[in-house]
Design a protein around this motif. Structure first.
Motif, PDB file in Angstrom:
ATOM      1  N   ASN A 135     -18.532 -30.546  58.741  1.00  0.00           N
ATOM      2  CA  ASN A 135     -19.920 -31.011  58.719  1.00  0.00           C
ATOM      3  C   ASN A 135     -20.077 -32.395  59.340  1.00  0.00           C
ATOM      4  OD1 ASN A 135     -20.775 -28.685  57.599  1.00  0.00           O
ATOM      5  ND2 ASN A 135     -21.413 -29.536  55.635  1.00  0.00           N
ATOM      6  N   VAL A 136     -19.051 -33.240  59.220  1.00  0.00           N
ATOM      7  CA  VAL A 136     -19.119 -34.561  59.872  1.00  0.00           C
ATOM      8  C   VAL A 136     -19.211 -34.373  61.395  1.00  0.00           C
ATOM      9  CG1 VAL A 136     -17.797 -36.645  60.377  1.00  0.00           C
ATOM     10  CG2 VAL A 136     -17.937 -35.799  58.030  1.00  0.00           C
ATOM     11  N   THR A 137     -18.440 -33.435  61.920  1.00  0.00           N
ATOM     12  CA  THR A 137     -18.484 -33.160  63.360  1.00  0.00           C
ATOM     13  C   THR A 137     -19.831 -32.582  63.780  1.00  0.00           C
ATOM     14  OG1 THR A 137     -16.107 -32.700  63.307  1.00  0.00           O
ATOM     15  CG2 THR A 137     -17.324 -31.948  65.238  1.00  0.00           C
ATOM     16  N   LEU A 138     -20.334 -31.648  62.952  1.00  0.00           N
ATOM     17  CA  LEU A 138     -21.647 -31.059  63.266  1.00  0.00           C
ATOM     18  C   LEU A 138     -22.747 -32.126  63.225  1.00  0.00           C
ATOM     19  CD1 LEU A 138     -21.442 -27.667  61.310  1.00  0.00           C
ATOM     20  CD2 LEU A 138     -21.321 -27.998  63.784  1.00  0.00           C
ATOM     21  N   ASN A 139     -22.672 -33.011  62.220  1.00  0.00           N
ATOM     22  CA  ASN A 139     -23.681 -34.078  62.131  1.00  0.00           C
ATOM     23  C   ASN A 139     -23.635 -35.006  63.335  1.00  0.00           C
ATOM     24  OD1 ASN A 139     -24.622 -33.151  59.697  1.00  0.00           O
ATOM     25  ND2 ASN A 139     -23.283 -34.480  58.468  1.00  0.00           N
ATOM     26  N   ALA A 140     -22.448 -35.206  63.892  1.00  0.00           N
ATOM     27  CA  ALA A 140     -22.312 -36.107  65.046  1.00  0.00           C
ATOM     28  C   ALA A 140     -23.037 -35.567  66.274  1.00  0.00           C
ATOM     29  CB  ALA A 140     -20.827 -36.307  65.361  1.00  0.00           C
ATOM     30  N   ILE A 141     -23.218 -34.252  66.335  1.00  0.00           N
ATOM     31  CA  ILE A 141     -23.939 -33.670  67.487  1.00  0.00           C
ATOM     32  C   ILE A 141     -25.348 -33.205  67.088  1.00  0.00           C
ATOM     33  CG2 ILE A 141     -21.849 -32.991  68.704  1.00  0.00           C
ATOM     34  CD1 ILE A 141     -22.180 -30.187  67.612  1.00  0.00           C
ATOM     35  N   GLY A 142     -25.802 -33.695  65.913  1.00  0.00           N
ATOM     36  CA  GLY A 142     -27.189 -33.450  65.520  1.00  0.00           C
ATOM     37  C   GLY A 142     -27.437 -32.173  64.759  1.00  0.00           C
ATOM     38  N   ILE A 143     -26.403 -31.534  64.243  1.00  0.00           N
ATOM     39  CA  ILE A 143     -26.572 -30.289  63.489  1.00  0.00           C
ATOM     40  C   ILE A 143     -26.231 -30.551  62.026  1.00  0.00           C
ATOM     41  CG2 ILE A 143     -25.780 -27.904  63.207  1.00  0.00           C
ATOM     42  CD1 ILE A 143     -25.058 -27.895  66.176  1.00  0.00           C
ATOM     43  N   ILE A 144     -27.134 -30.149  61.133  1.00  0.00           N
ATOM     44  CA  ILE A 144     -26.878 -30.306  59.698  1.00  0.00           C
ATOM     45  C   ILE A 144     -26.081 -29.100  59.213  1.00  0.00           C
ATOM     46  CG2 ILE A 144     -27.931 -30.551  57.420  1.00  0.00           C
ATOM     47  CD1 ILE A 144     -30.354 -31.810  58.798  1.00  0.00           C
ATOM     48  N   GLY A 145     -24.850 -29.344  58.835  1.00  0.00           N
ATOM     49  CA  GLY A 145     -23.996 -28.254  58.389  1.00  0.00           C
ATOM     50  C   GLY A 145     -24.341 -27.777  56.992  1.00  0.00           C
ATOM     51  N   PRO A 146     -24.112 -26.515  56.685  1.00  0.00           N
ATOM     52  CA  PRO A 146     -24.427 -25.985  55.347  1.00  0.00           C
ATOM     53  C   PRO A 146     -23.338 -26.352  54.335  1.00  0.00           C
ATOM     54  CG  PRO A 146     -23.483 -24.265  56.713  1.00  0.00           C
ATOM     55  CD  PRO A 146     -23.575 -25.482  57.590  1.00  0.00           C
ATOM     56  N   ASP A 147     -23.604 -26.051  53.087  1.00  0.00           N
ATOM     57  CA  ASP A 147     -22.575 -26.196  52.040  1.00  0.00           C
ATOM     58  C   ASP A 147     -21.744 -24.910  52.068  1.00  0.00           C
ATOM     59  OD1 ASP A 147     -21.026 -26.653  49.878  1.00  0.00           O
ATOM     60  OD2 ASP A 147     -22.652 -27.010  48.460  1.00  0.00           O
ATOM     61  N   TRP A 148     -20.655 -24.942  52.835  1.00  0.00           N
ATOM     62  CA  TRP A 148     -19.913 -23.722  53.158  1.00  0.00           C
ATOM     63  C   TRP A 148     -19.444 -22.959  51.925  1.00  0.00           C
ATOM     64  CZ3 TRP A 148     -20.169 -22.480  58.153  1.00  0.00           C
ATOM     65  CH2 TRP A 148     -20.407 -23.513  59.075  1.00  0.00           C
ATOM     66  N   LEU A 149     -18.964 -23.681  50.926  1.00  0.00           N
ATOM     67  CA  LEU A 149     -18.408 -23.017  49.749  1.00  0.00           C
ATOM     68  C   LEU A 149     -19.313 -23.123  48.526  1.00  0.00           C
ATOM     69  CD1 LEU A 149     -14.690 -24.197  50.119  1.00  0.00           C
ATOM     70  CD2 LEU A 149     -15.707 -22.037  50.876  1.00  0.00           C
ATOM     71  N   GLY A 150     -20.414 -23.876  48.645  1.00  0.00           N
ATOM     72  CA  GLY A 150     -21.318 -24.039  47.518  1.00  0.00           C
ATOM     73  C   GLY A 150     -22.576 -23.200  47.623  1.00  0.00           C
ATOM     74  N   ASP A 151     -22.838 -22.635  48.785  1.00  0.00           N
ATOM     75  CA  ASP A 151     -24.010 -21.781  49.000  1.00  0.00           C
ATOM     76  C   ASP A 151     -23.622 -20.330  48.717  1.00  0.00           C
ATOM     77  OD1 ASP A 151     -26.148 -20.290  49.963  1.00  0.00           O
ATOM     78  OD2 ASP A 151     -26.574 -21.692  51.592  1.00  0.00           O
ATOM     79  N   THR A 152     -24.275 -19.716  47.753  1.00  0.00           N
ATOM     80  CA  THR A 152     -23.905 -18.341  47.358  1.00  0.00           C
ATOM     81  C   THR A 152     -24.095 -17.328  48.489  1.00  0.00           C
ATOM     82  OG1 THR A 152     -26.129 -18.006  46.473  1.00  0.00           O
ATOM     83  CG2 THR A 152     -24.425 -18.750  44.931  1.00  0.00           C
ATOM     84  N   ARG A 153     -24.919 -17.665  49.477  1.00  0.00           N
ATOM     85  CA  ARG A 153     -25.190 -16.710  50.564  1.00  0.00           C
ATOM     86  C   ARG A 153     -24.069 -16.671  51.597  1.00  0.00           C
ATOM     87  NH1 ARG A 153     -30.797 -19.304  52.275  1.00  0.00           N
ATOM     88  NH2 ARG A 153     -29.403 -21.088  52.021  1.00  0.00           N
ATOM     89  N   ILE A 154     -23.321 -17.748  51.737  1.00  0.00           N
ATOM     90  CA  ILE A 154     -22.300 -17.795  52.803  1.00  0.00           C
ATOM     91  C   ILE A 154     -20.893 -18.105  52.288  1.00  0.00           C
ATOM     92  CG2 ILE A 154     -23.983 -18.490  54.545  1.00  0.00           C
ATOM     93  CD1 ILE A 154     -22.866 -21.339  54.306  1.00  0.00           C
ATOM     94  N   ALA A 155     -20.756 -18.328  50.985  1.00  0.00           N
ATOM     95  CA  ALA A 155     -19.437 -18.737  50.456  1.00  0.00           C
ATOM     96  C   ALA A 155     -18.369 -17.674  50.727  1.00  0.00           C
ATOM     97  CB  ALA A 155     -19.551 -19.010  48.958  1.00  0.00           C
TER      98      ALA A 155
END
Length: 288
Positions: A132-152
């Motif tokens: 997510n730090v890398t995604l934020n550096a290019i302007g993309i807000i990364g999801p909560d990969w393991l905390g979101d029940t839809r994508i965990a």
């Protein structure tokens, strides 16, 4: 040597392998089936028939675990087959650094599953993880990969694919390299291009390798436990709970007979899905 000894002589050579098979495979299976019908602790047991199976099959989270197990097995199997085939085609061609690239692709399979799970848990942290730090550096807000029940569950599945695609790639490379060169020469004479080579030669004639990858990946997906437990422990909620993690939770609670019944059910489920699939794939194979 009498007539009876002559008839049974060849079976003596099979005896050591038969003893090993009985001690390490058949006996534990028989004991597991027996203890699945008991209430037992480490020092005592009592026979209770099919009661453990009834209790396990009425477990409230079993439906979620069953659905998650199937999704996980199908997603990981599909991605390993597709990526393994593409990497196999790429790495079986004449590349200058093919040996080094093959080593890099195969390297994750040598790592400890628990270590991989812990490392990716840190990398997938919603605010401090490197992804997510890398995604934020290019302007993309990364999801909560393991905390979101839809994508965990999918997040864990992708890590599983990253770790296991190396074995699939090696199997595909072996299958592609075993195809006789005569087919390629005939295609060149007919004016075929790279797409024709892939579609008409590599894809059908690497079918045995593909079938092996499908069976191994699918069974591995159905039985997966360690990576999921290292990354999410079945959470958030029950969103990444698999049948294997439900069984482990019963072990943790001290219900050994109940969890053993769950293992027997998982064994039956894997057999019921894998054997028909194996027979279907074998009928589709093409002889070289």
């Amino acid at each position: 040597m009498n007539a009876f000894s002559k008839r049974t002589y060849s079976y003596y050579f099979l005896l050591p392998a038969a003893i090993v098979y009985f001690v390490f495979f058949l006996l534990p299976t028989i004991m597991s089936i027996f203890f699945s019908m008991t209430w037992w602790t480490l020092t005592d047991w009592k026979f209770i028939g099919l009661e453990n199976f009834k209790t396990f099959l009425t477990e409230p989270s079993l439906n979620i675990g069953f659905k998650n197990t199937l999704i996980y097995a199908i997603v990981t199997c599909t991605l390993k087959v597709v990526l393994g085939l593409l990497l196999g085609v790429f790495l079986s061609s004449k590349l200058r650094f093919s040996g080094f690239i093959r080593s890099m692709v195969f390297f994750p399979t040598l790592l400890s599953t628990i270590a991989v799970g812990i490392a990716f848990t840190m990398m997938m942290h919603p605010s401090q993880g490197i992804i997510n730090v890398t995604l934020n550096a290019i302007g993309i807000i990364g999801p909560d990969w393991l905390g979101d029940t839809r994508i965990a569950l999918l997040s864990v599945a992708f890590v599983d694919v990253w770790k296991g695609v190396g074995i699939a790639t090696v199997i595909f490379i072996a299958g592609i390299m075993s195809i006789p060169q005569d087919y390629y020469e005939a295609l060149m004479i007919d004016g075929g291009n790279a797409w024709h080579k892939f579609k008409s030669i590599i894809l059908p004639l690497s079918r045995p390798a593909m079938n092996t990858v499908i069976i191994l990946s699918f069974i591995g997906g159905l039985r997966t436990f360690d990576l999921v437990w290292a990354m999410t422990k079945g959470g958030p909620g029950f969103s990444t709970d698999l049948i294997a993690s439900i069984i482990y939770k019963q072990y943790q609670a001290g219900f050994y007979g109940l969890s053993t019944a769950g293992n027997v059910i998982l064994f039956v489920l894997v057999s019921a899905l894998a054997f028909p699939l194996y027979g279907y794939l074998n009928r589709k194979e093409v002889d070289l």
